[in-house]
Structure formats: C-alpha cells, structure tokens
Design a protein around this motif. Structure first.
Motif, short mmCIF file in Angstrom:
data_model
loop_
_atom_site.label_atom_id
_atom_site.label_comp_id
_atom_site.label_asym_id
_atom_site.label_seq_id
_atom_site.Cartn_x
_atom_site.Cartn_y
_atom_site.Cartn_z
N PHE A 146 -10.04 -4.47 -51.39
CA PHE A 146 -10.91 -4.51 -52.56
C PHE A 146 -10.28 -3.89 -53.80
CE2 PHE A 146 -13.87 -4.22 -48.87
CZ PHE A 146 -14.34 -5.53 -48.94
N SER A 256 -17.52 -13.11 -59.01
CA SER A 256 -17.91 -13.05 -57.61
C SER A 256 -18.01 -11.57 -57.24
CB SER A 256 -16.88 -13.75 -56.73
OG SER A 256 -17.21 -13.62 -55.36
N TYR A 258 -18.96 -8.37 -54.37
CA TYR A 258 -19.01 -8.00 -52.96
C TYR A 258 -19.96 -6.82 -52.76
CZ TYR A 258 -17.66 -6.43 -48.31
OH TYR A 258 -17.68 -6.06 -46.99
N THR A 259 -20.84 -6.94 -51.78
CA THR A 259 -21.63 -5.79 -51.33
C THR A 259 -21.60 -5.78 -49.80
OG1 THR A 259 -23.79 -6.88 -51.05
CG2 THR A 259 -23.22 -6.13 -53.28
N GLU A 260 -21.83 -4.61 -49.22
CA GLU A 260 -21.83 -4.50 -47.77
C GLU A 260 -22.94 -5.34 -47.15
OE1 GLU A 260 -21.93 -0.48 -46.49
OE2 GLU A 260 -19.97 0.02 -47.34
N GLY A 263 -21.51 -9.33 -48.19
CA GLY A 263 -20.14 -9.80 -48.27
C GLY A 263 -19.89 -10.31 -49.68
N TRP A 264 -18.91 -11.20 -49.84
CA TRP A 264 -18.65 -11.77 -51.16
C TRP A 264 -19.74 -12.78 -51.51
CZ3 TRP A 264 -15.55 -9.83 -54.64
CH2 TRP A 264 -14.44 -9.08 -54.24
N ASP A 266 -20.17 -15.58 -53.79
CA ASP A 266 -19.31 -16.41 -54.62
C ASP A 266 -20.10 -17.28 -55.58
OD1 ASP A 266 -16.84 -15.55 -53.48
OD2 ASP A 266 -17.32 -16.75 -51.71
#
Length: 308
Positions: A146, A256, A258-260, A263-264, A266
């Motif tokens: 990341f 785009s 990302y978070t836990e 995920g991504w 998009d």
C-alpha cells in the motif's frame, strides 16, 4: 496530460470521480458530512525523503532511489533547461511520463509492484526536443503493497501545512471508521466543488494539480478532483490510487480506495448507507442519479491506463 473535449453532460460524467476528490479539500465546516467520531485523525503525514543512500545521475540531474521499498523515487533538476521529462517504465512495460522543472526534489511513484523498473530523465533542448540526461535500471522490492498509494507524489501532493489537511482531519474526526471517512469526503466533494469548464478548455499538457488552489476556488477539472481526494484520504492513512484512463472515448481521472472492510473499491463509488456501488461523483452532483447509474453500469465504460 490531455483530456478529450466533449459535450458538457459527458464532461460532467467524466469528471465525477474528480469531484469526489475535491470535496475532501474544503475549509471551515464540512457541509454534507455525517457525524460520528470513533475514527479520530492523524497528524503523522508521510513525508518522502531523498536520503542519498542510493543515487544516480549527476551534474544538473540527480535521482534518489533510496526509498524504493516505500514505492517512490525522487528527482531534482538544477540545470538551465526550461523543463525535463521523467519516464518510468514499470514492471508491466507501461511507460509513465512526467514533466518536471528546476527546483526542489519531486517525488514519483512506483505503482506496478515488485520487479525491474527503468528510469530515464530527459532534458529539454528546445521546443518539443529532448536529450537523454541519465538512464538507470532499478530492482524494486516494496515492503508494504500500500505504500505507493499512501505517500505523496507529484500528482497527489500534500504537506502538513496545506488547508486540505485541516479539512481531512475534521472529516476524519467526524467519522466512525474508514468507510465513514470515505463517505464523508465523498459527500463534501459533490456538494462543494464545481466543474471548471473554462479551465478545461485551456489546460496545458504538463498540468500538475494544486489541491489547495482547488480547495480555495471551489472549482477544478477531473484531475484536480482526483488529486484532492486522494491527498486527503492518503494523509489519513487510507490507501488511494489516482487512476487515469478512459471514460468512453474521453481521457479521464478517478480514484480507487482500499479499506479493510471492502478491499479495493475500484472505479467510481457511491455509498447508500449499506453498500458501495459504482458511481461517478461529479455526475452525481449535477444529474439525476438513475441516469448516472445507467451510464456507469458495471464499470465497463471506464478503462484504466495508469495508476498514480
């Protein structure tokens, strides 16, 4: 970077993603943001370093590759040419071309993963003519996948003293978690940033976004939107890609995230309070939502070319 000119409605569609980004840069109160507070905020913003441990070039061109494990290199030009080009060939063979100028160190990302990159720096010798100043191959192993999408770079540039950082802290503090933070930034953008048609008609090929200018004027083009939102989210530890490609036949930029939890995420996104779905925020701020969803559909109208 040149964006295709289209009719106003289609331009709004193309710039939706950037509107998403710009809203994160506002000042004062965060209109449209939801309340919360469990997330808090950070002031520990990532700062690129030209530490001098690994360098190449010489003379008027210096390249610092000391921190490739964090996903970036830095370039400094001190010569007499009006500008230089930095070309980074990624591990996928795609060539990323940047324009740089005389002055301080500038940061350029390594976004195609681990492997071999080629770095060329070309010096302008007049008009559109350039000569190769230095060229090197570097082997890159990124410690954290990341990192390239957390550090500032030339197109996603932010420092702790920028106004946009204050807004980011405010919106983050009002958020319960990362998803809430992204939602709050999104809502702020679509309600506080307008598309600048005059700027779009005269944008130079070597244009570089300035997020505080976008924040102050409340206007921008797609590239401005994306740069602003990516900067705000990265500064608060949310990995964010500034994506450049095509929306239909027009050159465009979006983000785009990302978070836990997800995920991504998009393409273009909208949060309805329960789920994330594809959406173009600029278009969302100016058009009927059903028409927007019809255009965005499954994301096939958006084709990625570069990630920054």
């Amino acid at each position: 970077m040149r964006y295709a000119k289209t009719n106003p409605v289609f331009i709004l569609i193309l710039c939706a993603v950037f509107t998403f980004i710009l809203s994160g840069c506002g000042g004062g109160g965060a209109d449209g943001a939801t309340s919360g507070g469990g997330r808090g905020f950070t002031t520990d913003f990532p700062v690129p370093q030209a530490s001098g441990a690994v360098t190449f070039g010489g003379g008027s061109v210096q390249v610092d590759a000391s921190n490739t494990s964090d996903g970036y290199i830095m370039v400094k030009y001190s010569g007499s040419a009006s500008k230089i080009k930095v070309q980074i060939t990624g591990t996928d063979g795609e060539i990323y071309t940047y324009t740089s100028f005389k002055g301080d160190w500038q940061t350029f990302p390594l976004t195609t993963g681990n492997g071999n990159y080629k770095v060329d720096v070309l010096e302008n010798v007049g008009g559109d003519m350039y000569t190769l100043a230095t060229s090197n191959n570097i082997s890159v192993s990124i410690d954290n996948e990341f990192s390239p999408f957390l550090y500032p770079n030339q197109y996603v540039w932010f420092t702790s003293d920028m106004k946009a950082m204050d807004l980011g802290k405010e919106l983050s503090e009002k958020s319960d978690d990362d998803l809430g933070f992204v939602e709050n930034v999104y809502e702020y953008v679509i309600k506080n940033v307008s598309y600048d048609y005059d700027k779009a008609d005269s944008i130079p090929l070597d244009y570089i976004p300035n997020i505080d200018e976008t924040l102050t004027t409340g206007k921008g083009i797609c590239f401005d939107y994306a740069s602003l939102m990516a900067s705000i989210l990265r500064a608060q530890k949310v990995p964010t890609k500034l994506v450049v490609g095509y929306s239909g036949s027009a050159y465009h930029a979006w983000i785009s995230v990302y978070t836990e939890e997800t995920g991504w995420v998009d393409n273009i996104i909208e949060f309805d309070g329960v789920n994330w779905s594809l959406m173009d925020p600029t278009l969302a701020s100016s058009n009927d939502s059903s028409a927007v969803k019809d255009y965005v559909g499954d994301g096939s109208n958006y084709q990625v070319k570069y990630n920054y």
